[in-house]
Enzyme design. Sequence first.
Site, short mmCIF file in Angstrom:
data_model
loop_
_atom_site.label_atom_id
_atom_site.label_comp_id
_atom_site.label_asym_id
_atom_site.label_seq_id
_atom_site.Cartn_x
_atom_site.Cartn_y
_atom_site.Cartn_z
N ASP A 178 6.34 -5.91 6.58
CA ASP A 178 4.91 -5.58 6.61
C ASP A 178 4.18 -6.51 5.64
OD1 ASP A 178 2.43 -4.41 6.84
OD2 ASP A 178 2.94 -2.69 5.59
N ASP A 213 0.82 -1.22 0.00
CA ASP A 213 0.00 0.00 0.00
C ASP A 213 0.85 1.26 0.00
OD1 ASP A 213 0.65 0.38 2.90
OD2 ASP A 213 -0.57 -1.42 3.08
N GLY A 218 9.89 -11.76 -0.62
CA GLY A 218 10.81 -11.31 0.42
C GLY A 218 11.71 -12.43 0.94
N THR A 250 1.45 -10.02 5.03
CA THR A 250 0.06 -10.31 5.36
C THR A 250 0.06 -11.41 6.44
OG1 THR A 250 0.23 -11.38 3.21
CG2 THR A 250 -1.22 -9.57 3.35
N1 SAM Z 1 -0.87 -4.95 7.48
C1 SAM Z 1 -0.77 -3.79 6.70
C2 SAM Z 1 -1.60 -2.70 7.34
O1 SAM Z 1 -2.24 -2.97 8.32
O2 SAM Z 1 -1.58 -1.57 6.87
C3 SAM Z 1 -1.07 -4.07 5.27
C4 SAM Z 1 -0.30 -5.24 4.78
S1 SAM Z 1 0.50 -4.96 3.22
C5 SAM Z 1 -0.79 -4.59 2.11
C6 SAM Z 1 0.93 -6.63 2.85
C7 SAM Z 1 1.77 -6.76 1.60
O3 SAM Z 1 2.63 -7.87 1.75
C8 SAM Z 1 1.00 -6.96 0.32
O4 SAM Z 1 1.26 -5.88 -0.54
C9 SAM Z 1 1.53 -8.27 -0.24
O5 SAM Z 1 1.64 -8.29 -1.65
C10 SAM Z 1 2.90 -8.35 0.45
N2 SAM Z 1 3.45 -9.70 0.55
C11 SAM Z 1 2.83 -10.83 0.92
N3 SAM Z 1 3.68 -11.88 0.88
C12 SAM Z 1 4.87 -11.39 0.51
C13 SAM Z 1 6.15 -11.97 0.30
N4 SAM Z 1 6.34 -13.26 0.47
N5 SAM Z 1 7.17 -11.17 -0.10
C14 SAM Z 1 6.97 -9.83 -0.27
N6 SAM Z 1 5.79 -9.22 -0.10
C15 SAM Z 1 4.75 -9.99 0.29
#
Ligand code: SAM
Length: 301
Positions: free
Chosen positions: A174, A108, A159, A176
């Site tokens: 950050d 985001d 990541g 999910t």
């Molecule tokens: N928890 C946050 C909040 O409360 O504002 C929002 C979470 S943020 C949108 C989560 C991000 O992690 C997503 O954009 C997703 O694509 C990314 N993500 C998930 N798995 C990932 C990984 N293995 N490596 C890198 N990014 C990852």
Amino acid sequence: MTNSGTSGVIVEYHNGITNGRYLLDDDRSQRSAQLTAIRIEALVEERRSPFQHIAIYETTFHGKMLVLDGFIQMTVADNFCYHEMITNVPLAVAPNRPKNVLVIGGGDGGVVNQLGKHPYLERIVWIDIDADVVELCQRHMPELQQYHDERVEFLAMDGADIDYRHEFDLIIVDGTDPLENRAASLWTEKFYHKLTQAITTDGLITALGGWVWPESGWYASTSALAKTHFEHVHYYYFIDPSMKYGHMGVFLMTNLNLDPSQPTHIKRIPVELMQFYNAGVHTAAFALPNCFNPNTSFVPY
Ligand code: SAM
């Protein structure tokens, strides 16, 4: 109730006073004893990326809202609670002023936005698995991109595949929830080993920490994983109204022996640009209720 598949579960609610549509957080944890619902006006845009279903809603009171595979991620109205706390707490604590920061996840843009408020940072590497989340949020949530600048290098990759050697003073994870399959790699031994390689000896890492209670399993498994890689694993939490349970926690990991509840270097933080963070909130976030102690047998319910 309509289940529009991966865009989320939408509930029509009419009690004569409140008449509206709500997006119900699609909580697939084994203990979903209570659910969060945010009142919505319209679906702004949705897309299926190679990794997940992405939906952005216009809400009635929370501004735009990001939903991934039916799980509420954040809203524009109160994202500052989480983004300020996961970013500014470690910056106020690190004994040596950080220069190089790695952000993993945070599609985001909210974490990178916070970092952009710190002029002394030299390099900000931002890795998210899903460039589609980044692109949609950049277009629909400009409020979260205000402080992005040329210091930011974006890489679309998992990541868990990072390969750095002690380059970052601060790493912010950050992702999910661990319940959500696509992010599973961020909750593995492999990823934590990569973190130990990427961080400097006096570096700090903050990571999405979930809830000690009611979801104690998440806390227990992540803190156990973290403790096998870092000498000191701390946890702090704060209100976050649109998240389930109305609060959110963060793990702070380091090999340094320090008291993270003291914002010793608060002068680094541009508090005038903060909507949530201040010295009192920083210290208070580390005070944990007795029932958050995983060593006690007290289980509230
Ligand atoms: N928890 C946050 C909040 O409360 O504002 C929002 C979470 S943020 C949108 C989560 C991000 O992690 C997503 O954009 C997703 O694509 C990314 N993500 C998930 N798995 C990932 C990984 N293995 N490596 C890198 N990014 C990852």
